[in-house]
Design a protein around this motif. Structure first.
Motif, PDB file in Angstrom:
ATOM      1  N   SER A  32      44.383  39.914  46.397  1.00  0.00           N
ATOM      2  CA  SER A  32      43.315  41.064  46.706  1.00  0.00           C
ATOM      3  C   SER A  32      44.409  42.395  47.184  1.00  0.00           C
ATOM      4  O   SER A  32      43.677  43.212  47.775  1.00  0.00           O
ATOM      5  CB  SER A  32      42.051  40.892  47.538  1.00  0.00           C
ATOM      6  N   SER A  37      43.917  44.982  43.057  1.00  0.00           N
ATOM      7  CA  SER A  37      42.769  45.859  42.717  1.00  0.00           C
ATOM      8  C   SER A  37      43.090  47.150  41.551  1.00  0.00           C
ATOM      9  O   SER A  37      42.199  47.257  40.872  1.00  0.00           O
ATOM     10  CB  SER A  37      42.620  46.907  44.236  1.00  0.00           C
ATOM     11  N   ILE A  53      37.615  37.021  42.720  1.00  0.00           N
ATOM     12  CA  ILE A  53      38.742  37.198  43.319  1.00  0.00           C
ATOM     13  C   ILE A  53      39.143  36.297  44.476  1.00  0.00           C
ATOM     14  O   ILE A  53      38.021  36.023  45.207  1.00  0.00           O
ATOM     15  CB  ILE A  53      38.676  38.800  44.232  1.00  0.00           C
ATOM     16  N   ALA A  80      38.969  40.331  49.947  1.00  0.00           N
ATOM     17  CA  ALA A  80      38.434  40.160  48.877  1.00  0.00           C
ATOM     18  C   ALA A  80      37.174  40.495  48.662  1.00  0.00           C
ATOM     19  O   ALA A  80      36.525  41.240  47.733  1.00  0.00           O
ATOM     20  CB  ALA A  80      38.585  38.370  48.640  1.00  0.00           C
ATOM     21  N   SER A  98      33.631  37.118  45.053  1.00  0.00           N
ATOM     22  CA  SER A  98      34.860  36.829  45.953  1.00  0.00           C
ATOM     23  C   SER A  98      34.627  35.411  46.596  1.00  0.00           C
ATOM     24  O   SER A  98      33.830  34.973  47.068  1.00  0.00           O
ATOM     25  CB  SER A  98      34.965  37.897  46.876  1.00  0.00           C
TER      26      SER A  98
END
Length: 500
Positions: A32, A37, A53, A80, A98
């Motif tokens: 992450s 990103s 993620i 995340a 996440s």
């Protein structure tokens, strides 16, 4: 606005079928970081279906300078979670989650990746990349790994076999006009048009295809053969030019001269496409094979039976009056449809179905630009780097391979010593690269030590853009992906592709 579809511009690139594949894709992102990103941002905006993620890292002060998807108020929170929340705000069509779990624990459970169409790993160690590569190889998963270290960016793609029907090459102009051996309907139409006794306005709007078919036939009847050598081809062009009434005022005759080379090309496929049609997977295709290979076998059967290639139906603009253009377009379309139906029947017999999947028509239409890419596995790369890349690096001023080896050495040192190297460790890094196949220069070792584990947002943004572009190619099966490593070196402002 011409449309209220927010995906309108990208639909012009990969069409509705490509957008559907994006909308139904499932992407797993390991990590992450800022690079993660930036990469996911560029996939969320065009509309992937779902992402996960995976990371158990908490937001730190360092993240505030590296990751634009975290803020000071997020310090101490699971990174995340934070990144996922901000990413989902970008496109309400996309779903995401996440998973607050360490990456090594996920890698210990290969079944976790079964439901994903693409796996992306950012800022993992090379040992973790090697493990992930083995998982993807065993489970036939598409993988992109990326790193952003100091002024270097690294991107590596792997999948066992990537099949592309719409490669859409920008450096090729595709013509499939059959001027060398006109099919009966085209020949009949060309012979039905007389150039004598018509007004100049009509004479200047006869399509160049008709002109070339007529003039090539006349030339062949006079000389007993088509133009064969350069001298005869030049004379044929002069012959075409001489048939005009005012060459510099008649665009159709100018087009005929510029496209005269098409009269000298036999209707055959590029060697790389013939290799696909003759591939073992094509020859042995059966009901259980992928549609791509069944289509390849169906086309090969058509060619063996008819001693020609299925007409693509691709028809370009040209100087013409409307009626002539539409008539000519329909002649090509009808012939392409007949060829397509025969290929479709071959497909249905092999597949044991009565369905008419769109892939068969697309296969016939894009036959000249089919691509099959088979990537070298990560395991093979870690065992031995492609020797050709080592040889080529000797002649490259920026020494891209040496920078890649420096990345490998840096990662090895951090894993082995559990610390970042200092300039006192320079010789240790250089000696390690010798075991990888090539010793790096002293100044490169110095620079990679200075970089350490730093992640600059501008480098991450650049690599994230390149990564997302390659991800779209893998998901949509359109355009040609990088094979297999992309290295961005902002020290020398170079970007190269290496086949490692």
């Amino acid at each position: 606005m011409a449309t209220d579809n927010k995906y309108d511009r990208q639909l012009r690139l990969w069409g509705s079928e490509g957008q559907h594949l994006l909308n139904t894709s499932r992407v797993c992102m390991l990590g992450s970081s800022g690079l993660s990103s930036e990469s996911l941002k560029n996939l969320v905006l065009p509309g992937i279906g779902f992402f996960t993620i995976v990371d158990d890292t908490l937001v730190t002060e360092r993240d505030l300078g590296e990751n634009f998807f975290v803020t000071q108020s997020d310090l101490g929170k699971p990174r995340a979670d934070v990144v996922k929340t901000y990413l989902l705000e970008l496109n309400p069509d996309v779903q995401g989650e996440s998973l607050i779990q360490s990456i090594p624990s996920v890698l210990s459970n290969p079944s976790f990746f079964q439901t994903y169409s693409l796996i992306i790993a950012c800022q993992l160690s090379f040992s973790e990349i090697r493990t992930l590569g083995a998982i993807c190889e065993q489970n036939n998963k598409k993988l992109i790994v990326a790193k952003s270290n100091g002024l270097l960016g690294y991107l590596r793609i792997y999948c066992k076999e990537h099949l592309v029907i719409e490669s859409k090459p920008s450096d090729k102009e595709i013509y499939d006009l059959r001027l060398y051996e006109p099919f009966p309907e085209l020949l009949a139409y060309a012979e039905s048009i007389s150039l004598d006794g018509i007004q100049d306005i009509y004479h200047s709007h006869i399509p160049f295809i008709v002109l070339l078919v007529k003039f090539l036939k006349e030339w062949t009847e006079t000389h007993g053969t088509k133009p064969r050598n350069m001298e005869e081809k030049t004379r044929f062009k002069d012959f075409v030019k001489g048939k005009s009434r005012d060459f510099f005022a008649q665009l159709n005759f100018q087009e005929a001269v510029s496209k005269a080379y098409l009269c000298f090309l036999e209707e055959k496929l590029p060697s790389e496409v013939m290799d696909i049609l003759n591939d073992e997977k094509s020859v042995n295709a059966d009901v259980n094979s992928e549609d791509f290979w069944i289509c390849a076998k169906a086309v090969k059967e058509f060619m063996d039976r008819n001693q020609t290639v299925p007409l693509s139906g691709i028809f370009s603009d040209m100087t013409s009056d409307t009626n002539s253009y539409i008539t000519l377009q329909n002649i090509y379309k009808n012939r392409a449809d007949c060829d397509y139906i025969e290929v479709l029947q071959n497909y249905q017999r092999i597949k044991g179905t009565n369905q008419e999947p769109e892939i068969v028509r697309q296969f016939c239409k894009n036959l000249q630009t089919l691509e099959v890419t088979r990537f070298r596995s990560l395991e093979s790369e870690f065992l031995s780097i492609n020797a050709e890349s080592i040889d080529e690096d000797e002649f490259e001023e920026s020494k891209s391979l040496e920078w890649y080896l420096a990345l490998r050495a840096l990662d090895w040192f951090i894993q082995d010593q559990n610390r970042e190297p200092t300039q006192d460790d320079k010789e240790t890094l250089i000696k390690h690269t010798e075991t990888l196949g090539k010793s790096i220069a002293s100044e490169i070792a110095e620079e990679i030590i200075r970089f350490g584990k730093s992640e600059l947002h501008c480098i991450s943004a650049f690599i994230g853009g390149a990564l997302s572009q390659e991800a779209v190619k893998l998901i949509t099966h359109q355009y040609t992906p990088i094979n297999n490593t992309f290295l961005f070196n902002s020290v020398h402002t170079t970007a190269v592709v290496l086949n490692l």
